[in-house]
Design a protein around this motif. Structure first.
Motif, PDB file in Angstrom:
ATOM      1  N   GLY A  69       0.788  -1.223   0.000  1.00 17.32           N
ATOM      2  CA  GLY A  69       0.000   0.000   0.000  1.00 17.32           C
ATOM      3  C   GLY A  69       0.816   1.267   0.000  1.00 17.32           C
ATOM      4  O   GLY A  69       2.032   1.229   0.079  1.00 17.32           O
ATOM      5  N   PRO A  70       0.132   2.365  -0.097  1.00 17.05           N
ATOM      6  CA  PRO A  70       0.812   3.664  -0.179  1.00 17.05           C
ATOM      7  C   PRO A  70       1.454   4.053   1.150  1.00 17.05           C
ATOM      8  O   PRO A  70       1.066   3.562   2.213  1.00 17.05           O
ATOM      9  N   PHE A  71       2.427   4.928   1.056  1.00 18.26           N
ATOM     10  CA  PHE A  71       3.139   5.431   2.232  1.00 18.26           C
ATOM     11  C   PHE A  71       2.220   6.258   3.115  1.00 18.26           C
ATOM     12  O   PHE A  71       2.257   6.176   4.317  1.00 18.26           O
ATOM     13  N   VAL A  72       1.373   7.056   2.498  1.00 15.89           N
ATOM     14  CA  VAL A  72       0.502   7.969   3.227  1.00 15.89           C
ATOM     15  C   VAL A  72      -0.950   7.595   2.937  1.00 15.89           C
ATOM     16  O   VAL A  72      -1.309   7.305   1.805  1.00 15.89           O
ATOM     17  N   GLU A  73      -1.762   7.589   3.946  1.00 12.71           N
ATOM     18  CA  GLU A  73      -3.198   7.388   3.756  1.00 12.71           C
ATOM     19  C   GLU A  73      -3.807   8.718   3.327  1.00 12.71           C
ATOM     20  O   GLU A  73      -3.711   9.708   4.035  1.00 12.71           O
ATOM     21  N   ALA A  74      -4.364   8.727   2.149  1.00 13.87           N
ATOM     22  CA  ALA A  74      -4.999   9.944   1.634  1.00 13.87           C
ATOM     23  C   ALA A  74      -6.048   9.533   0.620  1.00 13.87           C
ATOM     24  O   ALA A  74      -5.942   8.476   0.002  1.00 13.87           O
ATOM     25  N   LYS A  75      -7.043  10.375   0.440  1.00 18.12           N
ATOM     26  CA  LYS A  75      -8.047  10.030  -0.564  1.00 18.12           C
ATOM     27  C   LYS A  75      -7.543  10.344  -1.966  1.00 18.12           C
ATOM     28  O   LYS A  75      -7.953   9.719  -2.925  1.00 18.12           O
ATOM     29  N   GLU A  76      -6.628  11.316  -2.097  1.00 15.88           N
ATOM     30  CA  GLU A  76      -6.055  11.627  -3.403  1.00 15.88           C
ATOM     31  C   GLU A  76      -4.704  10.944  -3.533  1.00 15.88           C
ATOM     32  O   GLU A  76      -4.015  10.717  -2.555  1.00 15.88           O
ATOM     33  N   TYR A  77      -4.335  10.631  -4.762  1.00 15.94           N
ATOM     34  CA  TYR A  77      -3.025  10.064  -5.011  1.00 15.94           C
ATOM     35  C   TYR A  77      -2.526  10.500  -6.391  1.00 15.94           C
ATOM     36  O   TYR A  77      -3.305  10.965  -7.219  1.00 15.94           O
ATOM     37  N   MET A  78      -1.214  10.357  -6.607  1.00 15.72           N
ATOM     38  CA  MET A  78      -0.642  10.714  -7.896  1.00 15.72           C
ATOM     39  C   MET A  78      -1.012   9.623  -8.897  1.00 15.72           C
ATOM     40  O   MET A  78      -0.596   8.476  -8.757  1.00 15.72           O
ATOM     41  N   GLY A  79      -1.797   9.981  -9.885  1.00 17.40           N
ATOM     42  CA  GLY A  79      -2.264   9.015 -10.869  1.00 17.40           C
ATOM     43  C   GLY A  79      -1.391   8.944 -12.096  1.00 17.40           C
ATOM     44  O   GLY A  79      -1.460   7.992 -12.871  1.00 17.40           O
ATOM     45  N   GLY A  80      -0.564   9.934 -12.284  1.00 26.62           N
ATOM     46  CA  GLY A  80       0.319   9.968 -13.440  1.00 26.62           C
ATOM     47  C   GLY A  80       0.925  11.341 -13.565  1.00 26.62           C
ATOM     48  O   GLY A  80       0.640  12.238 -12.765  1.00 26.62           O
ATOM     49  N   PHE A  81       1.778  11.487 -14.574  1.00 27.41           N
ATOM     50  CA  PHE A  81       2.449  12.767 -14.729  1.00 27.41           C
ATOM     51  C   PHE A  81       2.922  12.969 -16.152  1.00 27.41           C
ATOM     52  O   PHE A  81       3.058  12.028 -16.922  1.00 27.41           O
ATOM     53  N   TYR A  82       3.142  14.212 -16.472  1.00 27.17           N
ATOM     54  CA  TYR A  82       3.805  14.627 -17.706  1.00 27.17           C
ATOM     55  C   TYR A  82       5.065  15.385 -17.298  1.00 27.17           C
ATOM     56  O   TYR A  82       5.041  16.139 -16.333  1.00 27.17           O
TER      57      TYR A  82
END
Length: 128
Positions: A69-82
């Motif tokens: 799982g993710p390092f931080v519990e959050a409702k938002e997460y990094m989904g991708g990037f340019y």
């Protein structure tokens, strides 16, 4: 100057979209990639898997621990990037506003200057 355009995703928002809205996001990303490829501003892009498929690696006193799982519990997460290369911060903001996610309530695109680059065909540190 290079910038990272980070798509901040909220799964609940994505789940609430209609099928047509989901398709529009996909086609919108296609149009966006075509534009910034044509203008020479695209360095690269990546879409990331859901955080539930991630692992966190830490090393303490020489012992490696891997947790799900993710390092931080959050409702938002990094989904991708340019990663883009543009002349001014204002151009980076202009391009970020064209990413379909930026136009959806509950989603956002973060713009962050890149201060060091390796890979993506570049090996020289960025001047800041």
């Amino acid at each position: 100057m290079k910038y990272l355009l980070i798509m901040q995703i909220d799964p609940a928002v994505l789940e609430s979209l209609t099928e047509a809205q989901g398709r529009e996001i996909e086609t919108g990303h296609g149009r966006f990639m075509e534009e910034i490829t044509r203008t020479g501003e695209l360095i690269g892009t990546q879409a990331l898997a859901d955080p539930s498929r991630s692992a966190v690696v830490s090393v303490r006193d020489g012992a490696t621990t891997v947790t799900d799982g993710p390092f931080v519990e959050a409702k938002e997460y990094m989904g991708g990037f340019y990663v883009i290369d543009v002349e001014t911060p204002e151009r980076a903001y202009e391009l970020a506003a064209k990413i379909p996610d930026a136009g959806i309530e509950g989603l956002a695109v973060e713009v962050r200057p890149v201060v060091f680059t390796a890979g993506f065909g570049l090996t020289e540190p960025e001047e800041s």
